[in-house]
Design an enzyme around this catalytic site. Structure first.
Site, PDB file in Angstrom:
ATOM      1  N   SER A  52       2.846 -14.235   4.339  1.00  0.00           N
ATOM      2  CA  SER A  52       2.965 -13.436   3.137  1.00  0.00           C
ATOM      3  C   SER A  52       2.462 -14.196   1.910  1.00  0.00           C
ATOM      4  O   SER A  52       1.329 -14.627   1.876  1.00  0.00           O
ATOM      5  CB  SER A  52       4.426 -13.002   2.969  1.00  0.00           C
ATOM      6  OG  SER A  52       4.903 -12.413   4.150  1.00  0.00           O
ATOM      7  N   HIS A  65       0.276  -9.538   5.230  1.00  0.00           N
ATOM      8  CA  HIS A  65       0.672  -8.132   5.278  1.00  0.00           C
ATOM      9  C   HIS A  65       0.697  -7.549   3.865  1.00  0.00           C
ATOM     10  O   HIS A  65       0.492  -8.241   2.880  1.00  0.00           O
ATOM     11  CB  HIS A  65       2.031  -7.955   5.979  1.00  0.00           C
ATOM     12  CG  HIS A  65       3.208  -8.510   5.231  1.00  0.00           C
ATOM     13  ND1 HIS A  65       4.504  -8.257   5.593  1.00  0.00           N
ATOM     14  CD2 HIS A  65       3.294  -9.313   4.152  1.00  0.00           C
ATOM     15  CE1 HIS A  65       5.339  -8.868   4.775  1.00  0.00           C
ATOM     16  NE2 HIS A  65       4.622  -9.519   3.886  1.00  0.00           N
TER      17      HIS A  65
END
Length: 260
Positions: free
Chosen positions: A83, A106
């Site tokens: 992330s 993501h």
């Protein structure tokens, strides 16, 4: 002389850092990194990364500080760069990954409440955030923006060889760059937002309506600390994987985050 800087634990804001310190938990805030960069004073640095990600804005501040640093920056993914930590990793002049490490990218996510207008606004904010984040990946990999956005939408996990093939890293440490890693998973280490809010309001103990200062907490009994740690463990199994930031219909929407 080469200076080593750690990016360990979740990426958090400056004003939450003391809470993690009180619990003796790893966490990384922008202030922590900028202070170490100032002390490094232009020397070459190695940034060791093992983080599940965290707040986007704070991750962006760390990324920018590393990109602006005058000395040579090598980022080493030694565990997980997920992330927000994944785009921090791309800030290095050279990016390497351990043969046992992983990268995950993501879409940004956030909690929200309100009417359809608020939901539309939150959706647009998240799309804008994704397009801001993807710039770091484009700069590093040279890949097409839409291809990278598709990878983010699919929540893409990369072992060392996949990361090398997609040009997220320049080299696999200790290897001849032919190593193939298997899939894995990780659990976010971020303190749930509810716990942080309760600390600030002094509501950890039910019925306590008085405010709590940092000094009060630091002088609290050890059994309180144990009680809250137990509560955190319960949250890992009962709470959603992501801490809940402030709702989109409030004025302060700065706590968009990327987290497992």
């Amino acid at each position: 002389m080469t200076v080593k800087i750690d990016v360990k634990g979740p990426i958090i804001s400056n004003d939450e850092a003391w809470i993690y310190e009180w619990f003796e938990m790893d966490a990384t805030s922008p202030r922590k990194i900028t202070e170490q960069l100032t002390n490094a004073n232009g020397e070459d640095i190695i940034v060791s990364i093992n983080s599940p990600g965290g707040y986007v804005d704070d991750g962006s501040e760390i990324y920018t500080a590393l990109k602006n640093y005058s000395g040579h920056v090598e980022t080493q993914i030694v565990g997980l760069a997920a992330s927000a930590a994944s785009f921090i990793a791309t800030a290095g002049d050279k990016v390497v990954i351990a043969p046992t490490a992983q990268i995950m990218i993501h879409n940004a996510s956030m909690g929200n409440r309100g009417d359809h207008r608020s939901m539309d606004k939150a959706s647009q904010m998240l799309k804008t955030t994704d397009r801001a984040i993807v710039n770091a990946y484009v700069l590093k990999t040279g890949k097409d923006e839409q291809d990278l956005l598709d990878m983010m939408a699919e929540e893409t996990w990369m072992g060392p060889q996949e990361a090398l093939e997609h040009k997220f890293v320049d080299e696999i440490m200790f290897m001849d760059n032919t190593f193939k890693a298997t899939a894995s998973s990780a659990v976010s280490a971020m303190i749930p937002k509810q716990i942080i809010d309760n600390f600030r309001k002094g509501n950890i103990n039910k019925g306590n309506n008085q405010g709590v200062t940092k000094e009060d907490l630091q002088s609290s009994l050890s059994n309180l600390k144990a009680e809250i740690i137990n509560e955190l463990q319960l949250n890992k199994t009962t709470e959603p994987k992501e801490p809940t930031p402030k709702p989109a219909n409030k004025q302060d929407l700065s706590k968009l985050f990327l987290s497992l």
